[in-house]
Scaffold this motif. Structure first.
Motif, PDB file in Angstrom:
ATOM      1  N   ASN A  51      -2.118   2.560  -8.173  1.00 32.69           N
ATOM      2  CA  ASN A  51      -1.941   2.519  -6.721  1.00 32.69           C
ATOM      3  C   ASN A  51      -0.655   3.212  -6.281  1.00 32.69           C
ATOM      4  N   SER A  52       0.347   3.211  -7.166  1.00 31.27           N
ATOM      5  CA  SER A  52       1.647   3.690  -6.698  1.00 31.27           C
ATOM      6  C   SER A  52       1.955   5.127  -7.109  1.00 31.27           C
ATOM      7  N   VAL A  53       1.145   5.716  -7.981  1.00 31.44           N
ATOM      8  CA  VAL A  53       1.415   7.107  -8.370  1.00 31.44           C
ATOM      9  C   VAL A  53       0.636   8.060  -7.465  1.00 31.44           C
ATOM     10  N   PRO A  54       0.985   9.346  -7.459  1.00 38.47           N
ATOM     11  CA  PRO A  54       0.240  10.310  -6.652  1.00 38.47           C
ATOM     12  C   PRO A  54      -1.242  10.347  -7.013  1.00 38.47           C
ATOM     13  N   LYS A  55      -2.035  10.774  -6.038  1.00 35.03           N
ATOM     14  CA  LYS A  55      -3.496  10.724  -6.126  1.00 35.03           C
ATOM     15  C   LYS A  55      -4.065  11.229  -7.475  1.00 35.03           C
ATOM     16  N   GLY A  56      -3.607  12.413  -7.892  1.00 37.48           N
ATOM     17  CA  GLY A  56      -4.143  13.015  -9.127  1.00 37.48           C
ATOM     18  C   GLY A  56      -3.964  12.094 -10.317  1.00 37.48           C
ATOM     19  N   TRP A  57      -2.784  11.507 -10.426  1.00 32.78           N
ATOM     20  CA  TRP A  57      -2.507  10.600 -11.540  1.00 32.78           C
ATOM     21  C   TRP A  57      -3.361   9.338 -11.451  1.00 32.78           C
ATOM     22  N   SER A  58      -3.546   8.859 -10.235  1.00 31.48           N
ATOM     23  CA  SER A  58      -4.301   7.605 -10.117  1.00 31.48           C
ATOM     24  C   SER A  58      -5.771   7.847 -10.492  1.00 31.48           C
ATOM     25  N   LEU A 114     -10.686  -2.552 -11.155  1.00 33.14           N
ATOM     26  CA  LEU A 114     -11.256  -1.895  -9.978  1.00 33.14           C
ATOM     27  C   LEU A 114     -11.133  -2.725  -8.693  1.00 33.14           C
ATOM     28  N   PRO A 115     -11.482  -4.002  -8.682  1.00 31.75           N
ATOM     29  CA  PRO A 115     -11.273  -4.783  -7.455  1.00 31.75           C
ATOM     30  C   PRO A 115      -9.792  -4.878  -7.069  1.00 31.75           C
ATOM     31  N   LEU A 116      -8.926  -5.000  -8.117  1.00 32.48           N
ATOM     32  CA  LEU A 116      -7.486  -5.057  -7.828  1.00 32.48           C
ATOM     33  C   LEU A 116      -7.039  -3.773  -7.154  1.00 32.48           C
ATOM     34  N   TYR A 117      -7.478  -2.649  -7.685  1.00 37.62           N
ATOM     35  CA  TYR A 117      -7.078  -1.359  -7.139  1.00 37.62           C
ATOM     36  C   TYR A 117      -7.588  -1.214  -5.709  1.00 37.62           C
ATOM     37  N   ALA A 118      -8.845  -1.632  -5.495  1.00 34.08           N
ATOM     38  CA  ALA A 118      -9.437  -1.515  -4.156  1.00 34.08           C
ATOM     39  C   ALA A 118      -8.632  -2.306  -3.141  1.00 34.08           C
ATOM     40  N   THR A 119      -8.184  -3.507  -3.544  1.00 33.28           N
ATOM     41  CA  THR A 119      -7.394  -4.332  -2.629  1.00 33.28           C
ATOM     42  C   THR A 119      -6.020  -3.730  -2.387  1.00 33.28           C
ATOM     43  N   MET A 120      -5.388  -3.274  -3.462  1.00 33.33           N
ATOM     44  CA  MET A 120      -4.029  -2.736  -3.339  1.00 33.33           C
ATOM     45  C   MET A 120      -4.013  -1.504  -2.451  1.00 33.33           C
ATOM     46  N   GLN A 121      -5.087  -0.709  -2.515  1.00 33.88           N
ATOM     47  CA  GLN A 121      -5.195   0.484  -1.678  1.00 33.88           C
ATOM     48  C   GLN A 121      -5.086   0.148  -0.203  1.00 33.88           C
ATOM     49  N   LYS A 122      -5.571  -1.054   0.133  1.00 31.21           N
ATOM     50  CA  LYS A 122      -5.626  -1.420   1.541  1.00 31.21           C
ATOM     51  C   LYS A 122      -4.323  -2.043   2.048  1.00 31.21           C
ATOM     52  N   ILE A 123      -3.373  -2.259   1.123  1.00 27.40           N
ATOM     53  CA  ILE A 123      -2.091  -2.825   1.558  1.00 27.40           C
ATOM     54  C   ILE A 123      -1.238  -1.682   2.108  1.00 27.40           C
TER      55      ILE A 123
END
Lengths: 290, 348
Positions: free
Chosen positions: A97-104, A173-182
């Protein structure tokens, strides 16, 4: 907001829309009815129908201690797997969630990639790693850390390790989806008010990611309850989980009724867990990326 | 799964595939076995020659454990299988539960000529395999364990052990380890067997559930000795693993052919049953896989070379060293009770 009821033309429109929606989803509902509701109903019926109505199968499940032991073990293992998956998965999701798009994308790809390998192959791979003559034991012996090979597999330990590996994506995956929305602004706001990074994490980020934690834990826990091949291959025959009990029942009691009863009890426990969890969060909001 | 596939296939293709050929062309049956190398071997050795000789079509299906499918198919009243090759116990139990046709041996002369212990009112032996004591030659370059008493003797033969996670053959082995003669096993003294098993239980590293798993355990050196099926051990040995086994005190087991009650092509199925246990077809089987013929007359056909015969579990002198599993006992109430007791033994 004024709450006076105005004769609303949109209400009729809304009803029509509902009817249309129902018509549109009805094929899907029929498929669900034919492929899920009917078989499950048949299964439940089998568990009470043996030359007439009987609760004998359930009596056995609730009184004989081998069933208790299996259910207890299954819940213990599922709990352990869920906790380990959470501890391993949270940092991964946080990093993605915290790295640039390509890395994520790369990180998520690495998480999802094992999905394309069959569960069976992954179980055997763990066997190759963990067994007495396996890679890990050989390496440790080479380093002279141990003199006798460690019992890493054919026990509960091996089962838990492999199950965590297989279920980890369902946590990340659910964790990432939630973190994206913070919103990132919140963290910046916290920092600008003088909070240290760890304080903003614990006071702002962590609470906001809780729906993801709950969703991920539910997914992993529930999936783990029904695991079969992994404990069968890596448990050494002693780690008898509920799903194995179902197959043993067909083999040992030669009747589907006993197996169905176990399956029904498992299904009801899973539904109960979903029910309880859904009181706290809406699962589809987390999973459906809304 | 497989059943549903066939059923679905029939439903989808309808008259075209399932009805059409039956009406127009030759007779046919659906034959079910356990798949893999074994089914391939019997296709070459027995099924294709039988189909040719009888002028019938043999449709094949495979399933690792036929019992649940037999129950559901016959239970639904419309079985789609005719002949099943399955562990003999399934045929006997199925016969008692009205799932398997009673056989008229006057129509199966090849079967009628076989020893009585090799057939039942519902089934005829098709092939033999053996649960043997297998061991690693690396761990035991000489003085290898040679009896179940040796397997139980953890002082004289230190090493890691595996047994099958199933009471079949395991209870027999325990009793032989306790001094019961191979021909005096039945009816099994179940209490004594479980008591003896408790002794070895702490020394068992793995309770295996599939044949592939047992082979892998020995091949990888995960265990030093185990009970395994002879064909699995010799397959691993052929690939170069330093493993061997002894037929001494092996437990000779068989799969049998039986016909589903209400099978769609019953008469053709009976004809096939007779042909399938023909000594010459039977003698062909061990040329393709390490299992012994179900019909001992196969050893008199000169098809099997003496050195090959010596490797086979049902070769008369090998058979003499072993215990013949009594499927009649295992499908009796006492046998079923012992089977159920296994689950609690494992979880204690």
């Amino acid at each position: 907001m004024p709450t006076t009821s105005v004769p609303d033309p949109s209400k009729k429109h809304q009803r029509r829309e509902h009817a249309l929606m129902l018509a549109l989803v009805s094929p899907a509902l029929l498929v669900i009815l034919a492929l899920i509701v009917l078989p499950v109903g048949w299964l439940a019926w089998q568990s009470v129908d043996h030359d007439g109505f009987t609760l004998e199968n359930y009596r056995r499940v609730f009184t004989e201690d081998i069933y208790w032991r299996s259910f207890a073990l299954t819940f213990e293992i599922s709990l352990a797997v869920t906790l380990i998956a959470l501890l391993l998965g949270y940092p991964v999701a946080y990093l993605a969630n915290s790295v640039p798009k390509g890395w994520s994308i790369l990180i998520l790809a690495l998480v999802v990639l094992p999905f394309w390998t069959s569960v069976l192959v992954r179980a055997y791979a763990w066997l190759a790693l963990l067994q007495r003559t396996g890679v890990i034991n050989q390496f440790l012996r080479y380093l002279d850390v141990i003199s006798e090979p460690l019992a890493l597999v054919h026990n509960t330990f091996g089962t838990v390790v492999a199950t965590v590996h297989i279920l980890l994506p369902f946590m990340v995956l659910p964790l990432y989806a939630t973190m994206q929305k913070i919103p990132a602004d919140l963290m910046q706001a916290g920092a600008s008010l003088g909070a240290s990074p760890s304080l903003t994490f614990f006071r702002v980020f962590l609470p906001l990611s809780m729906p993801g934690v709950l969703a991920g834990c539910t997914m992993v826990f529930v999936l783990c309850l029904g695991f079969y091949i992994t404990p069968e291959l890596l448990g050494g025959g002693r780690t008898v989980m509920v799903s194995m009990l179902v197959s043993r029942n067909v083999e040992l009691y030669n009747q589907f009724g006993a197996a169905s009863a176990v399956a029904v009890v498992l299904l009801v426990s899973v539904l109960a867990i979903f029910f309880v969890v859904s009181r706290f969060i809406s699962l589809d909001r987390v999973l459906g990326q809304k | 799964m497989t059943t549903r596939n066939v059923g679905l296939g029939c439903a989808l293709l309808g008259a075209l595939a399932c009805g059409g050929t039956a009406a127009g062309a030759a007779e046919q049956i659906t034959f079910v076995s356990q798949g893999g190398a074994y089914q391939q071997a019997q296709t070459v050795a027995i099924l294709d020659p039988s189909a040719k000789k009888l002028g019938i079509t043999i449709n094949q299906d495979s399933i690792p454990d036929a019992w649940p499918a037999i129950k559901t198919q016959v239970g639904s009243g419309k079985p789609i299988w005719d002949v099943v090759d399955t562990p003999t116990g399934n045929c006997l139990r199925g016969g008692e539960q009205g799932l398997i046709e009673k056989l008229d041996f006057s129509k199966i002369p090849n079967g009628a000529a076989m020893p009585e212990a090799y057939r039942s009112p519902y089934s005829v032996s098709y092939e033999f395999y053996s649960s043997v004591l297998a061991f690693s030659q690396k761990t035991f370059p000489k003085d290898a364990p040679n009896s179940w008493a040796d397997f139980w003797d953890v002082k004289k033969f230190p090493g890691r052990r595996a047994l099958r996670n199933h009471p079949f053959a395991t209870l027999e082995a325990a009793l032989m380890a306790d001094g019961v003669a191979p021909d005096k096993l039945y009816p099994l003294d179940v209490d004594r067997a479980f008591k003896k098993l408790e002794e070895i239980k702490p020394h068992i590293t793995v309770w295996w559930t599939s044949g592939a798993q047992s082979a892998q355990l020995l091949n990888d050196g995960e265990v030093d000795m185990e009970m395994a099926w002879n064909g699995r051990v010799s397959a691993v040995a052929k690939e170069g693993a330093k493993v061997s086994f002894t037929y001494n005190q092996g437990i000779l087991q068989s799969t049998s052919l039986c016909i589903l009650k209400g099978a769609p092509n019953r008469d053709t199925a009976v004809k096939f049953l007779n042909e399938a246990v023909d000594p010459v077809h039977q003698a062909n089987l061990p040329l393709h896989i390490d299992y012994g013929p179900g019909n001992p007359k196969a050893f008199e056909t000169n098809v099997i070379k003496p050195e090959r015969a010596a490797q086979l579990p049902s070769e008369p002198s090998n058979a003499a060293k072993q215990a013949l599993m009594s499927y009649a006992w295992w499908s009796s109430p006492a046998g079923e009770a012992a089977e159920k007791r296994w689950a609690s033994f494992m979880q204690k």
